[in-house]
Scaffold this active site. Structure first.
Site, short mmCIF file in Angstrom:
data_model
loop_
_atom_site.label_atom_id
_atom_site.label_comp_id
_atom_site.label_asym_id
_atom_site.label_seq_id
_atom_site.Cartn_x
_atom_site.Cartn_y
_atom_site.Cartn_z
N ALA A 158 46.00 34.56 43.99
CA ALA A 158 44.95 33.57 44.27
C ALA A 158 43.66 34.34 44.52
O ALA A 158 43.64 35.32 45.28
CB ALA A 158 45.31 32.76 45.51
N LYS A 159 42.59 33.90 43.89
CA LYS A 159 41.30 34.55 44.14
C LYS A 159 40.67 33.80 45.32
O LYS A 159 39.86 32.89 45.15
CB LYS A 159 40.41 34.49 42.88
CG LYS A 159 39.17 35.36 42.95
CD LYS A 159 38.50 35.45 41.61
CE LYS A 159 37.10 36.04 41.69
NZ LYS A 159 37.04 37.42 42.19
#
Ligand code: PMP
Length: 318
Positions: A158-159
């Site tokens: 996940a960014k």
């Protein structure tokens, strides 16, 4: 790096003036880091401005949000169109785009129920992340004393905004010690990634990069380089890399939407290869810049025209 501000930012479906694009200090994201985002570029090509790998960036934004149980109140095509609109309304050619999805103002507990999911998109001119010389000369990096997030702590795929607290520790330490960037190892001590870049090395004509499970973000530039290496017939191995492989590699380079394809000239002051950009890095850089700047056919369909069919003259990019 100061931001070169433009006229408008897209916020929850409306275009607001740059100076008015504000959030409340009691927004959940301010306290708990509850945001996910993207960083992507548009490039000036002979056929006009083009967004690089727009669908892939939008997909990763939705994936990051899904991991954190955030429901984006727009569809992927609506976000893609909003990104293009934000570039157009600011009359940009070459630019950087930053879509953010965050938990807004509503309640104060850790549980985000009651906080809205807000979305904003900014686009602005941005030059070379590590400086213009970096692409030719390469940069000096150190192995960070900070470890990248261990599995089952913060999801690396996940960014998320929160992951960049770890990135900031890596980056600030590197800068304080006179390096351009830090390379983090994962919780097992294997090579992971830079504070905002994926890492590659070349040895004996083979390209190596850490696999998905070694606490890396699945970079879109990383996937582009893997595709270009396949086009050029260069063998690639996605496998775990021990730290010392960095020192004995023929070439090391980093990839990212901001850093593009940047050679690494030394790690911990140990020169890599001849201490300058190597031939494989150079070939990949050339292939990459030829595609994004429209000099070679876009066989992978990576470019989305920004102004096609829209009667607006773009202003010169920076
Ligand atoms: N790893 C991290 C931690 C990053 O912040 C980035 C930049 N988004 C990357 C890798 C490279 O990803 P991309 O090529 O999609 O920009």
């Amino acid at each position: 790096m100061a931001i070169d501000k433009v006229d408008h930012i897209w916020m929850n479906g409306k275009l607001v003036r740059w100076d008015d694009a504000k959030i409340h200090v009691m927004s959940h994201v301010v306290h708990y880091g509850s945001g996910v985002f993207e960083g992507m570029r548009a490039y000036e090509t002979p056929k006009g401005a083009a967004a690089f790998r727009l669908p892939e960036h939008v997909t990763r934004l939705f994936d990051s949000a899904k991991i954190y149980r955030m429901e984006i109140p727009y569809t992927p095509p609506q976000i893609s169109e909003a990104i293009l609109e934000t570039i157009r309304v600011n009359k940009l050619q070459s630019c950087y785009v930053r879509p953010v999805v965050y938990r807004g103002y509503g309640s104060i507990g850790v549980n985000p129920a009651g906080c809205p999911i807000d979305v904003a998109i900014a686009a602005f001119p941005w030059g070379k992340y590590l400086g213009p010389e970096a692409l030719e000369q390469g940069v000096a990096v150190r192995v960070a004393s900070w470890t990248r997030m261990a599995p089952n702590t913060f999801p690396a795929l996940a960014k998320s905004a929160a992951n960049y607290m770890n990135s900031q520790l890596i980056k600030m330490e590197a800068i304080a010690d006179g390096y351009a960037e830090g390379i983090a190892l994962d919780a097992r001590g294997l090579v992971s990634e830079g504070s905002g870049e994926n890492l590659f090395l070349v040895r004996g004509g083979v390209i190596y990069t850490p696999p998905m499970a070694d606490s890396v973000l699945l970079g879109i530039t990383r996937s582009s380089v893997l595709a270009l290496a396949a086009d050029l017939g260069i063998p690639v191995r996605e496998e775990s890399i021990p730290r010392e492989m960095l020192y004995i590699a023929d070439e090391v380079f980093m990839t990212g939407s901001a850093a593009e394809v940047t050679p690494i000239s030394s790690v911990d002051r140990i020169p890599i290869g001849k201490g300058a950009r190597g031939p494989v890095t150079r070939r990949l850089q050339e292939a990459f810049f030829d595609v994004i700047e429209g000099r070679r056919p876009d066989t992978h369909k990576w470019l989305t025209p920004v102004y096609e069919g829209v009667a607006v003259a773009g202003r010169a990019g920076k």
